[in-house]
Design an enzyme around this catalytic site. Structure first.
Site, mmCIF file in Angstrom:
data_model
loop_
_atom_site.group_PDB
_atom_site.id
_atom_site.type_symbol
_atom_site.label_atom_id
_atom_site.label_comp_id
_atom_site.label_asym_id
_atom_site.label_seq_id
_atom_site.Cartn_x
_atom_site.Cartn_y
_atom_site.Cartn_z
ATOM 1 N N CYS A 1 4.968 -11.709 7.268
ATOM 2 C CA CYS A 1 4.789 -10.566 6.377
ATOM 3 C C CYS A 1 5.593 -9.418 6.968
ATOM 4 O O CYS A 1 5.267 -8.930 8.058
ATOM 5 C CB CYS A 1 3.312 -10.197 6.246
ATOM 6 S SG CYS A 1 3.014 -8.720 5.233
ATOM 7 N N CYS B 1 7.170 -5.705 -0.487
ATOM 8 C CA CYS B 1 7.174 -6.890 0.367
ATOM 9 C C CYS B 1 8.437 -6.827 1.219
ATOM 10 O O CYS B 1 9.549 -6.972 0.700
ATOM 11 C CB CYS B 1 7.157 -8.167 -0.472
ATOM 12 S SG CYS B 1 7.261 -9.682 0.507
#
Length: 311
Positions: free
Chosen positions: A247, A95
């Site tokens: 993101c 991530c």
């Protein structure tokens, strides 16, 4: 259900942080004493019954992370491991926004010292990552990007079809790996991007083996501003989470896809990606192996601290 799962973690300190609106519950576990179940992670991340977050990050020594002892032996500088989970409790490889929040958390906890311009390494399920503190946040070297369905992508620049909720027609897409899977769709204008319903996961065919994050992107017109930076706008449905405000690896994948589609005109290395939660930078930089690394940059901050209460 959620009260019971959280009760098992009573007394555990936590922090809440975000990076361009992508938010996380962060826990320090220097002695590797916390064994979080998927149900506990989902309870922590629940926005009604828990603390709330797009994901959960546990800071644990790499040498004490089961299955990653060899990674620690080979990379002794990567003392801390980012144990990242999606909000539904599922495990994710990487991530990009989470890495920045993780670095900020380690500094705030006094677990590392890092001045502007200095770098350090962490372990992750996507390998070793280098993080550099910059004046307005953190820059993360996420390593090379790649094509998931390389043979098909090379032939026609698309390799899959994506159908968002409420659409009758599927859209062409390109599947990119940033250590985790992404499927990128280009849209012709911002109105279509704003009108997308990303409450449910878009249909993707073929879908990468472990699922995929789906990015919808609109290139700026003109694509490259006077400063030489390419500008794109993006929304994303994250695997195991839903739509998020940002993101990081998705921003990199979106830039990589647009860059791949535009490769016949110019090789663009500097990108600014606008997401609902702000703007992140993406840079493609040549590495010593003859390939190129992907550098994600942007802010991160902690917004709250607390202790998980008893039932």
């Amino acid at each position: 259900m959620y009260s019971t799962e959280l009760g098992q973690l009573a007394g555990q300190p936590f922090a809440k942080g975000h990076a361009t609106g992508n938010d996380f519950v962060l826990i320090a576990d220097p002695n590797a004493e916390i064994d979080l179940s998927a149900q506990q992670v989902a309870a922590l991340c629940h926005r009604r019954f828990g603390i709330g977050g797009d994901g959960m990050i546990r800071a644990v020594p790499t040498s004490k992370m089961p299955g990653y002892e060899q990674l620690a032996d080979q990379n002794p500088d990567a003392y801390w491991f980012m144990d990242y989970r999606n909000s539904d409790g599922s495990i994710a490889e990487m991530c990009g926004n989470g890495v920045r929040a993780f670095a900020h958390f380690l500094i705030a906890e006094g677990l590392i010292e890092l001045l502007v311009g200095q770098s350090f390494y962490i372990g992750s399920r996507a390998g070793i990552k280098m993080i550099t503190r910059i004046a307005d946040g953190y820059a993360v070297n996420l390593g090379p990007w790649g094509l998931i369905f390389e043979d098909k992508a090379e032939a026609d620049s698309i390799d899959s079809l994506v159908k968002p909720r409420g659409w009758d027609q599927a859209l062409p897409a390109l599947s990119i790996t940033m250590g985790n899977p992404h499927t990128v769709v280009a849209l012709p204008d911002g109105g279509m991007l704003d009108a997308l319903d990303l409450f449910e996961e878009p249909e993707v065919a073929p879908k990468p083996e472990h699922g995929t994050n789906v990015e919808f992107v609109v290139p700026n017109e003109p694509l490259i501003e006077e400063d030489g930076v390419a500008q794109i706008k993006m929304r994303v449905h994250e695997r195991g989470v839903g739509e998020t405000l940002s993101c990081g690896t998705g921003a990199c994948a979106a830039a990589a896809a647009v860059r791949y589609w535009a490769r016949g005109t110019a090789l663009i290395n500097q990108w600014a990606v606008t997401v609902p939660g702000g703007v992140v930078g993406v840079e493609f930089r040549a590495n010593e192996a003859g390939g190129e690394d992907t550098i994600l940059s942007g802010p991160a901050e902690l917004v709250a601290r607390g202790v998980i209460g008893a039932k």
